[in-house]
Write an enzyme that holds these catalytic residues in place. Structure first.
Site, short mmCIF file in Angstrom:
data_model
loop_
_atom_site.label_atom_id
_atom_site.label_comp_id
_atom_site.label_asym_id
_atom_site.label_seq_id
_atom_site.Cartn_x
_atom_site.Cartn_y
_atom_site.Cartn_z
N HIS A 187 0.83 -1.22 0.00
CA HIS A 187 0.00 0.00 0.00
C HIS A 187 0.86 1.27 0.00
O HIS A 187 0.45 2.30 0.51
CB HIS A 187 -0.96 0.02 1.19
CG HIS A 187 -1.70 -1.26 1.39
ND1 HIS A 187 -2.88 -1.55 0.75
CD2 HIS A 187 -1.40 -2.35 2.13
CE1 HIS A 187 -3.29 -2.76 1.09
NE2 HIS A 187 -2.40 -3.28 1.92
N SER A 227 15.13 21.48 -16.62
CA SER A 227 13.94 22.27 -16.92
C SER A 227 14.36 23.56 -17.58
O SER A 227 15.41 24.12 -17.25
CB SER A 227 13.18 22.55 -15.62
OG SER A 227 12.41 23.71 -15.76
N LYS A 248 16.17 21.75 -11.49
CA LYS A 248 15.50 20.49 -11.80
C LYS A 248 16.40 19.46 -12.47
O LYS A 248 17.22 19.78 -13.32
CB LYS A 248 14.30 20.73 -12.72
CG LYS A 248 13.13 21.43 -12.08
CD LYS A 248 12.52 20.68 -10.91
CE LYS A 248 11.69 19.51 -11.34
NZ LYS A 248 10.40 19.87 -11.92
N GLU A 267 9.92 8.25 -17.03
CA GLU A 267 8.51 8.64 -17.25
C GLU A 267 8.06 8.25 -18.65
O GLU A 267 6.94 7.77 -18.86
CB GLU A 267 8.36 10.16 -17.08
CG GLU A 267 8.60 10.64 -15.66
CD GLU A 267 8.77 12.15 -15.62
OE1 GLU A 267 7.97 12.87 -16.24
OE2 GLU A 267 9.71 12.62 -14.96
#
Ligand code: ARG
Length: 472
Positions: free
Chosen positions: A155, A276, A282, A289
């Protein structure tokens, strides 16, 4: 006008021609198409259906066409509709009547599915190799980071500590099963449809076993209607690819989580990160992804083709032309994802200290505290409740289980003694799990050995495939 234009008085409009043409997609099948035609010509000559001179002219012409396509000199013309027509037209231009005899006892219906089956087999080989590269990377990191311990989750909550090697090997076994699914998909594709002709077979004395042998198919499809209608071998490949992409998406989701500031378990190499354009600090796990995202399109390829095939009457229908894009897309996508994931894993930095530190933040020793009491005679349910009370106590005080005093422990049960602190150590918790398939160093070493042996076995099976020796 097209090669089939005998009974027509008018050509289709340009827009219709563009719409119906599959050439932009199926030109990737040129090698398979030429191999299929050479096998067919050899068989026709062996059966006395065409002359040996025609066969030789056809083979030489096809080889010339192949080198022209390979060098980029071949002028593809959309008016040829598909790769089969393009090659046949070019051949006939080169060798005249011999070229025009090639299509005897054959239809584009058995021709196209022969090409697609050969292509699917070839791409399965590529995907098996990519799968091995990914599994090799997982084994390498598991080996190198043998002692790193991180929280295992259920979980997405701290559950019990596990070795990082154990965690990575879980993925190794998923990809090992994917290998098996790809082998099965390759076997499904490995059957010769050539000679089914348009749908019903042919009145020429052809030899379908001969073209099967020539093309390396392990068997001949026994029903001509099935041969030209079946595309489920592609679904098998797409399913295998989809499951593998799902596994990749789960792995990459963990890479994304683990590389976040909140977790900090890993630091991706610069090679596998992007910045970024606005936020200078970043470092984004873009490629993880993207792999996660690409799993969607591969599942889409599977579902798309299933819907295309649904309710199609026998035998060939033009709908079947839609089979190639999902196949090619899924193979390209999975292959790229495997290599990118392998590179990302083998270059990432593992922050074992951060992983270990995070174990202090939950109550990861709770199960072992309950087991400690149960092993001293307390029924497990009561032991579970006692450990639960201790967790509650810690929560109220804002401390971890390992910070409780012996008096705190003994307040809950007289069965506790000094030994409880050793039981709470993450490494001790890990090493206590010696059951087969468990996370202790000892059990993981056994698992690692099995994983390596399996790797070697699959490597040699892959080499066998490369030599086009088919498996049972
Ligand atoms: N381009 C077609 C395809 O990809 C080849 C088969 C065409 N056959 C036909 N009867 N129109 O499916």
């Amino acid at each position: 006008m097209a090669l089939w234009s005998g009974r027509f008085e008018q050509a289709v409009s340009e827009r219709t021609q563009q719409f119906g043409a599959s050439l932009p997609v199926d030109k990737k099948l040129y090698r398979e198409d030429i191999a299929g035609s050479i096998a067919h010509a050899k068989m026709l000559a062996a059966q006395g259906i065409i002359s040996e001179a025609d066969r030789d002219a056809i083979i030489a012409g096809l080889q010339e066409v192949e080198s022209e396509i390979e060098s980029g000199a071949f002028a593809f013309d959309i008016n040829d509709e598909d790769i089969h027509m393009s090659i046949e037209a070019a051949l006939t231009e080169k060798v005249g009547d011999a070229g025009a005899r090639l299509h005897t006892a054959r239809s584009r219906n058995d021709q196209v599915v022969t090409d697609v089956r050969l292509y699917a087999k070839r791409r399965c080989g590529d995907l098996l190799r990519a799968n091995l590269a990914l599994r090799e990377a997982l084994l390498k990191v598991a080996q190198e980071q043998g002692d790193a311990v991180l929280p295992g989750y259920t979980h997405l909550q701290h559950a019990q500590p596990v070795l990082l090697a154990h965690h990575l090997l879980a993925y190794y076994w998923m990809f090992t099963r994917d290998y098996e699914r790809l082998v099965a998909a390759r076997h499904a594709a490995d059957a010769n449809p050539l000679g089914a002709a348009a749908l019903a077979g042919t009145s020429y004395p052809i030899d379908r076993q001969k073209t099967a042998d020539e093309l390396g198919f392990s068997r001949v499809i026994p029903n001509s209607l099935d041969a030209v209608s079946d595309r489920d071998f592609i679904l098998d490949l797409l399913y295998a690819a989809s499951v593998s992409c799902l596994h990749l998406s789960r792995l990459c989701e963990e890479v994304v989580l683990w590389s976040s500031s909140e977790f900090g378990f890993i630091t991706l190499s610069d090679e596998y990160s992007t910045g970024s354009s606005i936020m200078p600090q970043k470092k984004n796990p873009d490629f993880a992804e993207l792999i996660r995202g690409k799993s969607g399109r591969v599942v889409g390829d599977l579902v798309g083709l299933m819907v295309t095939l649904k309710s199609l009457p026998l035998a060939y229908n033009k709908d079947l032309q839609e089979d190639k894009e999902p196949l090619m897309d899924a193979a390209d996508t999975l292959e790229a994802c495997c290599y990118i994931a392998a590179g990302m894993l083998s270059t990432m930095q593992v922050n074992a200290d951060v992983m270990l530190r995070s174990l202090g933040e939950g109550f990861i020793a709770a199960t072992d505290i309950a087991d400690y009491l149960a092993k001293r005679g307390l029924p497990f349910r009561q032991a579970h409740a006692a450990a639960g009370h201790l967790v509650l106590l810690c929560e109220k005080r804002g401390i971890g289980l390992e910070d409780l005093s012996l008096d705190d422990f003994r307040g809950e049960s007289e069965l506790f003694d000094e030994g409880i602190y050793e039981v709470c150590r993450p490494e001790a918790i890990v090493d206590a799990r010696t059951s087969f398939g468990g996370t202790s160093h000892q059990a993981v070493a056994v698992q690692m050995e099995e994983a390596r042996a399996r790797m070697e076995e699959d490597r040699s099976r892959c080499a066998v495939n490369e030599g086009n020796v088919t498996e049972d």
